[in-house]
Each structure stands twice: as structure tokens, then as C-alpha cells.
Design a protein around this motif. Sequence first.
Motif, PDB file in Angstrom:
ATOM      1  N   ILE A  55       0.805  -1.222   0.000  1.00  0.00           N
ATOM      2  CA  ILE A  55       0.000   0.000   0.000  1.00  0.00           C
ATOM      3  C   ILE A  55       0.838   1.272   0.000  1.00  0.00           C
ATOM      4  O   ILE A  55       0.303   2.365  -0.147  1.00  0.00           O
ATOM      5  CB  ILE A  55      -0.973   0.040   1.202  1.00  0.00           C
ATOM      6  N   VAL A  56       2.145   1.135   0.170  1.00  0.00           N
ATOM      7  CA  VAL A  56       3.010   2.315   0.245  1.00  0.00           C
ATOM      8  C   VAL A  56       3.046   2.997  -1.113  1.00  0.00           C
ATOM      9  O   VAL A  56       3.385   2.385  -2.134  1.00  0.00           O
ATOM     10  CB  VAL A  56       4.438   1.942   0.703  1.00  0.00           C
ATOM     11  N   ARG A  57       2.657   4.258  -1.119  1.00  0.00           N
ATOM     12  CA  ARG A  57       2.577   5.031  -2.351  1.00  0.00           C
ATOM     13  C   ARG A  57       3.973   5.220  -2.943  1.00  0.00           C
ATOM     14  O   ARG A  57       4.873   5.767  -2.320  1.00  0.00           O
ATOM     15  CB  ARG A  57       1.937   6.394  -2.092  1.00  0.00           C
ATOM     16  N   ILE A  58       4.148   4.741  -4.174  1.00  0.00           N
ATOM     17  CA  ILE A  58       5.389   4.891  -4.925  1.00  0.00           C
ATOM     18  C   ILE A  58       5.029   5.591  -6.228  1.00  0.00           C
ATOM     19  O   ILE A  58       4.092   5.187  -6.918  1.00  0.00           O
ATOM     20  CB  ILE A  58       6.044   3.524  -5.207  1.00  0.00           C
ATOM     21  N   ASP A  59       5.760   6.623  -6.566  1.00  0.00           N
ATOM     22  CA  ASP A  59       5.454   7.437  -7.737  1.00  0.00           C
ATOM     23  C   ASP A  59       5.966   6.767  -9.016  1.00  0.00           C
ATOM     24  O   ASP A  59       6.950   7.199  -9.601  1.00  0.00           O
ATOM     25  CB  ASP A  59       6.061   8.832  -7.567  1.00  0.00           C
ATOM     26  N   SER A  60       5.307   5.687  -9.398  1.00  0.00           N
ATOM     27  CA  SER A  60       5.630   4.959 -10.617  1.00  0.00           C
ATOM     28  C   SER A  60       4.357   4.277 -11.099  1.00  0.00           C
ATOM     29  O   SER A  60       3.643   3.665 -10.301  1.00  0.00           O
ATOM     30  CB  SER A  60       6.706   3.900 -10.338  1.00  0.00           C
ATOM     31  N   PRO A  61       4.065   4.371 -12.389  1.00  0.00           N
ATOM     32  CA  PRO A  61       2.826   3.762 -12.886  1.00  0.00           C
ATOM     33  C   PRO A  61       2.821   2.233 -12.805  1.00  0.00           C
ATOM     34  O   PRO A  61       1.776   1.610 -12.892  1.00  0.00           O
ATOM     35  CB  PRO A  61       2.742   4.235 -14.333  1.00  0.00           C
ATOM     36  N   ASN A  62       3.984   1.624 -12.633  1.00  0.00           N
ATOM     37  CA  ASN A  62       4.067   0.161 -12.564  1.00  0.00           C
ATOM     38  C   ASN A  62       4.260  -0.360 -11.145  1.00  0.00           C
ATOM     39  O   ASN A  62       4.518  -1.546 -10.957  1.00  0.00           O
ATOM     40  CB  ASN A  62       5.205  -0.343 -13.455  1.00  0.00           C
ATOM     41  N   SER A  63       4.147   0.500 -10.157  1.00  0.00           N
ATOM     42  CA  SER A  63       4.361   0.089  -8.769  1.00  0.00           C
ATOM     43  C   SER A  63       3.184  -0.741  -8.272  1.00  0.00           C
ATOM     44  O   SER A  63       2.068  -0.641  -8.791  1.00  0.00           O
ATOM     45  CB  SER A  63       4.535   1.313  -7.875  1.00  0.00           C
ATOM     46  N   PRO A  64       3.415  -1.570  -7.241  1.00  0.00           N
ATOM     47  CA  PRO A  64       2.297  -2.308  -6.646  1.00  0.00           C
ATOM     48  C   PRO A  64       1.187  -1.376  -6.149  1.00  0.00           C
ATOM     49  O   PRO A  64       0.009  -1.682  -6.299  1.00  0.00           O
ATOM     50  CB  PRO A  64       2.944  -3.058  -5.481  1.00  0.00           C
ATOM     51  N   SER A  65       1.567  -0.240  -5.583  1.00  0.00           N
ATOM     52  CA  SER A  65       0.538   0.674  -5.081  1.00  0.00           C
ATOM     53  C   SER A  65      -0.306   1.252  -6.222  1.00  0.00           C
ATOM     54  O   SER A  65      -1.516   1.434  -6.061  1.00  0.00           O
ATOM     55  CB  SER A  65       1.174   1.794  -4.257  1.00  0.00           C
ATOM     56  N   HIS A  67      -0.979  -0.293  -9.043  1.00  0.00           N
ATOM     57  CA  HIS A  67      -1.860  -1.386  -9.455  1.00  0.00           C
ATOM     58  C   HIS A  67      -3.001  -1.546  -8.451  1.00  0.00           C
ATOM     59  O   HIS A  67      -4.161  -1.741  -8.826  1.00  0.00           O
ATOM     60  CB  HIS A  67      -1.066  -2.684  -9.574  1.00  0.00           C
ATOM     61  N   LEU A  68      -2.676  -1.443  -7.180  1.00  0.00           N
ATOM     62  CA  LEU A  68      -3.685  -1.559  -6.130  1.00  0.00           C
ATOM     63  C   LEU A  68      -4.730  -0.446  -6.253  1.00  0.00           C
ATOM     64  O   LEU A  68      -5.932  -0.685  -6.114  1.00  0.00           O
ATOM     65  CB  LEU A  68      -3.018  -1.526  -4.761  1.00  0.00           C
ATOM     66  N   GLU A  69      -4.283   0.770  -6.540  1.00  0.00           N
ATOM     67  CA  GLU A  69      -5.223   1.890  -6.723  1.00  0.00           C
ATOM     68  C   GLU A  69      -6.203   1.602  -7.859  1.00  0.00           C
ATOM     69  O   GLU A  69      -7.397   1.882  -7.741  1.00  0.00           O
ATOM     70  CB  GLU A  69      -4.467   3.181  -7.003  1.00  0.00           C
ATOM     71  N   LYS A  70      -5.711   1.038  -8.951  1.00  0.00           N
ATOM     72  CA  LYS A  70      -6.588   0.697 -10.084  1.00  0.00           C
ATOM     73  C   LYS A  70      -7.622  -0.345  -9.679  1.00  0.00           C
ATOM     74  O   LYS A  70      -8.787  -0.251 -10.062  1.00  0.00           O
ATOM     75  CB  LYS A  70      -5.757   0.180 -11.259  1.00  0.00           C
ATOM     76  N   ALA A  93      -0.728   8.368   5.886  1.00  0.00           N
ATOM     77  CA  ALA A  93      -0.148   9.387   5.001  1.00  0.00           C
ATOM     78  C   ALA A  93       0.793   8.770   3.966  1.00  0.00           C
ATOM     79  O   ALA A  93       1.030   9.366   2.916  1.00  0.00           O
ATOM     80  CB  ALA A  93       0.613  10.424   5.828  1.00  0.00           C
ATOM     81  N   ASP A  94       1.314   7.578   4.233  1.00  0.00           N
ATOM     82  CA  ASP A  94       2.232   6.889   3.319  1.00  0.00           C
ATOM     83  C   ASP A  94       1.493   6.063   2.274  1.00  0.00           C
ATOM     84  O   ASP A  94       2.111   5.577   1.323  1.00  0.00           O
ATOM     85  CB  ASP A  94       3.132   5.910   4.099  1.00  0.00           C
ATOM     86  N   ALA A  95       0.199   5.871   2.468  1.00  0.00           N
ATOM     87  CA  ALA A  95      -0.540   4.865   1.719  1.00  0.00           C
ATOM     88  C   ALA A  95      -1.432   5.447   0.630  1.00  0.00           C
ATOM     89  O   ALA A  95      -1.777   6.624   0.652  1.00  0.00           O
ATOM     90  CB  ALA A  95      -1.404   4.072   2.691  1.00  0.00           C
ATOM     91  N   VAL A  96      -1.807   4.570  -0.293  1.00  0.00           N
ATOM     92  CA  VAL A  96      -2.826   4.929  -1.268  1.00  0.00           C
ATOM     93  C   VAL A  96      -4.142   5.112  -0.514  1.00  0.00           C
ATOM     94  O   VAL A  96      -4.326   4.584   0.576  1.00  0.00           O
ATOM     95  CB  VAL A  96      -2.960   3.852  -2.375  1.00  0.00           C
ATOM     96  N   SER A  97      -5.054   5.847  -1.103  1.00  0.00           N
ATOM     97  CA  SER A  97      -6.334   6.100  -0.426  1.00  0.00           C
ATOM     98  C   SER A  97      -7.318   4.968  -0.704  1.00  0.00           C
ATOM     99  O   SER A  97      -7.137   4.182  -1.625  1.00  0.00           O
ATOM    100  CB  SER A  97      -6.914   7.440  -0.866  1.00  0.00           C
ATOM    101  N   GLY A  98      -8.337   4.908   0.131  1.00  0.00           N
ATOM    102  CA  GLY A  98      -9.395   3.931  -0.072  1.00  0.00           C
ATOM    103  C   GLY A  98      -9.191   2.628   0.667  1.00  0.00           C
ATOM    104  O   GLY A  98      -9.858   1.636   0.377  1.00  0.00           O
ATOM    105  N   ILE A  99      -8.291   2.619   1.647  1.00  0.00           N
ATOM    106  CA  ILE A  99      -7.979   1.405   2.390  1.00  0.00           C
ATOM    107  C   ILE A  99      -8.519   1.516   3.814  1.00  0.00           C
ATOM    108  O   ILE A  99      -8.371   2.551   4.455  1.00  0.00           O
ATOM    109  CB  ILE A  99      -6.458   1.166   2.405  1.00  0.00           C
ATOM    110  N   GLY A 100      -9.114   0.453   4.290  1.00  0.00           N
ATOM    111  CA  GLY A 100      -9.594   0.419   5.664  1.00  0.00           C
ATOM    112  C   GLY A 100      -8.481   0.023   6.609  1.00  0.00           C
ATOM    113  O   GLY A 100      -7.892  -1.037   6.470  1.00  0.00           O
ATOM    114  N   TRP A 101      -8.197   0.889   7.562  1.00  0.00           N
ATOM    115  CA  TRP A 101      -7.178   0.622   8.585  1.00  0.00           C
ATOM    116  C   TRP A 101      -7.891  -0.015   9.759  1.00  0.00           C
ATOM    117  O   TRP A 101      -8.464   0.676  10.600  1.00  0.00           O
ATOM    118  CB  TRP A 101      -6.464   1.921   8.949  1.00  0.00           C
TER     119      TRP A 101
END
Length: 122
Positions: A55-65, A67-70, A93-101
Motif C-alpha cells: 500500500i506504500v505510495r510509490i510514484d511509478s505507474p508500474n508500482s504495486p501501489s 496497481h492496487l489503486e486501479k 499518510a504513506d498509503a494509497v487512499s481507499g484502504i480500511g485501517w
Amino acid sequence: MENQSTEKRPLAIGFLLTTSPEHQNSHTVFRLIEALLAAGHRVSLFLMDDGIYNIVRIDSPNSPSAHLEKLIKAGLAVSLCTQSAEGRGIFEADAVSGIGWLSQHALSRIVAGSDRFMSFGA
């Protein structure tokens, strides 16, 4: 004779992912989820242990985060174990949005509410 419908009902599918993005599990889980969502199923993903690194936001279109956002935009419900995240220094604050903590209690609800449940760990 009973009429049997040829229509299949959407299934509730749950996933647990406990390995980091470098592990093949992330790719496998994300591809399975993509196919299940495209087929009209309801899919939930719970991240725990090193799986929360996905879930860690990485500024790359091919990152796991990325893909998870999509997948989240396509209807995937994602939650994670807050204790696993905070123990690894990961915060909202480190994560993509839309995730339940949430807690592992949320995982038990996913398992109980799933027609099928798959766990991917080390």
C-alpha cells in the motif's frame, strides 16, 4: 422439474496477502483479483505482516501501489492490519487512499463472509 437458472450469482471472494511486493504473491493476487472483478465478483483483500508494504505510495505507474489503486477503483475492498502497518512504520499518510485501517477482526469478517477465501503467505 425445477427450472435451474443458467445465470451464475456473483461470489464473494476473500484474499489474505502477507508477503511484500517483491514476492511473486503480489503479482499473482493482483492478477486474480483483476480477473475476478472483471467477471463481476465481489472481492476483498486483507493485508497483514509484510503484505502491508503493497500500500506504500510509490510514484511509478508500474508500482504495486499504482496497481492496487486501479483495483480499488474497479471495486476491490482493501483493508489491513493497523498493528502490522504501524509496527513497520507505515501510516495512512504513506498509503494509497481507499484502504480500511482495521484489525484482524476485519479479517475474520472477510473469511466468514466469503464463498471462497485464499491466503498467500511465505
